[in-house]
Design an enzyme around this catalytic site. Sequence first.
Site, PDB file in Angstrom:
ATOM      1  CB  SER A 129       4.768  -4.622   0.289  1.00 39.43           C
ATOM      2  OG  SER A 129       5.296  -3.659  -0.385  1.00 39.43           O
ATOM      3  NE  ARG A 199      14.840   2.635  -0.918  1.00 36.34           N
ATOM      4  CZ  ARG A 199      14.051   1.720  -0.603  1.00 36.34           C
ATOM      5  NH1 ARG A 199      13.609   0.800  -1.298  1.00 36.34           N
ATOM      6  NH2 ARG A 199      14.954   1.387   0.267  1.00 36.34           N
ATOM      7  CG  ASP A 297       0.239   0.896   4.095  1.00 39.30           C
ATOM      8  OD1 ASP A 297       1.417   2.045   3.199  1.00 39.30           O
ATOM      9  OD2 ASP A 297       0.899  -0.007   4.034  1.00 39.30           O
ATOM     10  CG  HIS A 327       4.171   0.188   2.994  1.00 36.92           C
ATOM     11  ND1 HIS A 327       3.378  -0.917   2.926  1.00 36.92           N
ATOM     12  CD2 HIS A 327       5.664  -0.207   2.465  1.00 36.92           C
ATOM     13  CE1 HIS A 327       3.612  -1.530   1.999  1.00 36.92           C
ATOM     14  NE2 HIS A 327       4.571  -1.301   1.618  1.00 36.92           N
ATOM     15  CG  ASP A 328       9.274   1.049   5.340  1.00 38.52           C
ATOM     16  OD1 ASP A 328       9.109   0.493   4.318  1.00 38.52           O
ATOM     17  OD2 ASP A 328      10.840   2.017   5.512  1.00 38.52           O
TER      18      ASP A 328
END
Length: 400
Positions: A129, A199, A297, A327-328
Amino acid sequence: MKYVQLGDFTTQAGAVIPQVRIAYEMWGQQRGNNVILVEHALTGDADACSWWPGLIGPGLVIDTDRYCVICTNVLGGCSGSTGPGTPAPDGRAWGSRFPALCIRDMVAAERQLLALLGIDELLGVIGGSMGGARALEWAAMYPEMAGSACVIATSARSSAWQIGIQTAQICAVEADPDWQNGDYYDTGRCPDRGLGAARRIAHLTYRGERELDARFGSAPQKGEEPFSAYRNSQGRFAVESYLDHQASKLLQRFDAGTYVALTHAVNRHDIGRERGGVKEALASITIPVLVAGVDTDLLYPLHQQEFLTEHLGNPLGLDTIVSHVGHDGFLTETEQLQDVFTHYLDAVDLNGRGEPHLLQERASGLCSADVGSTRPFADASSAEPYARGQKVTTQKVTAR
């Protein structure tokens, strides 16, 4: 945690940050060219063993009995390094006075830190990332020192969609009345609502749509009623409760000023800036680079890693992490990451001697042309999609 004082630091934009301090962690002993620099993501820190558990340590894939591993807290961070929340020379927090940063500033600060530690050569740089963007810049800025790189779930530059969604997060923070133009540090009021909202937005880009729907669907949070006739009902959907929890966790460990500063820096990421454009910049990177991406992602779609691999001057290939997480996956798919790092280290650390330069001619043979790519990714400098042409063979890491 360890610290190094860099002294005065001049940013790419020409601002001078006095008395810069960089925090770092180190595992293993330096022996010749055995140093691996690990780069954290946006809200990460120098404790790489905590956010990449099972990957770094004695006997693990990044074996600290064999390698010396260093991870810094990025310039602008809030976990020991100089950033918006640290004191300026006048004793007050930097706040809104903290200079604008770019990814290259973070890399230049790390280069200074390593020089002060007496390290002038790395086996390689690994990151995902935002950390992947830093690893890519290491390959462009300091190839003679970096040796090689492994870039995961990142891109050659920030796309319009990435800039847009990340700017929405910045706006959420700055819309909080407690933001106070970034000068809230000495007021006793923090923009927690704004950072929590940012967030929530960000986390939706970190996860997979199918994963979230499989976990939560449209179910209400247990014991609550989101279908109440009353507007002010506290009833939530289960996914709302989940996002509330993610926001609460970040508020306990992260600073809003740092979040804004680093998000701006990510938005500015462009490997082609002042290097003739993205394609030319990537082609000029001749050290071996392994690229990896996550098939689901949303934030850094896999076509961006395909673009990197197609245009890098010396690619080691593209490893695809198969995950429903999104993505994580670059943090959570430990077994597949073990395969990625094994692939990378087997390629660049010949017989444990750490001689990545020996691979520069051989590595180009690891990628073979077969079919034309149908996934365009615009070059910001030329405003044109990359031409259809040769596409590298993708090595897919099998899901477990």
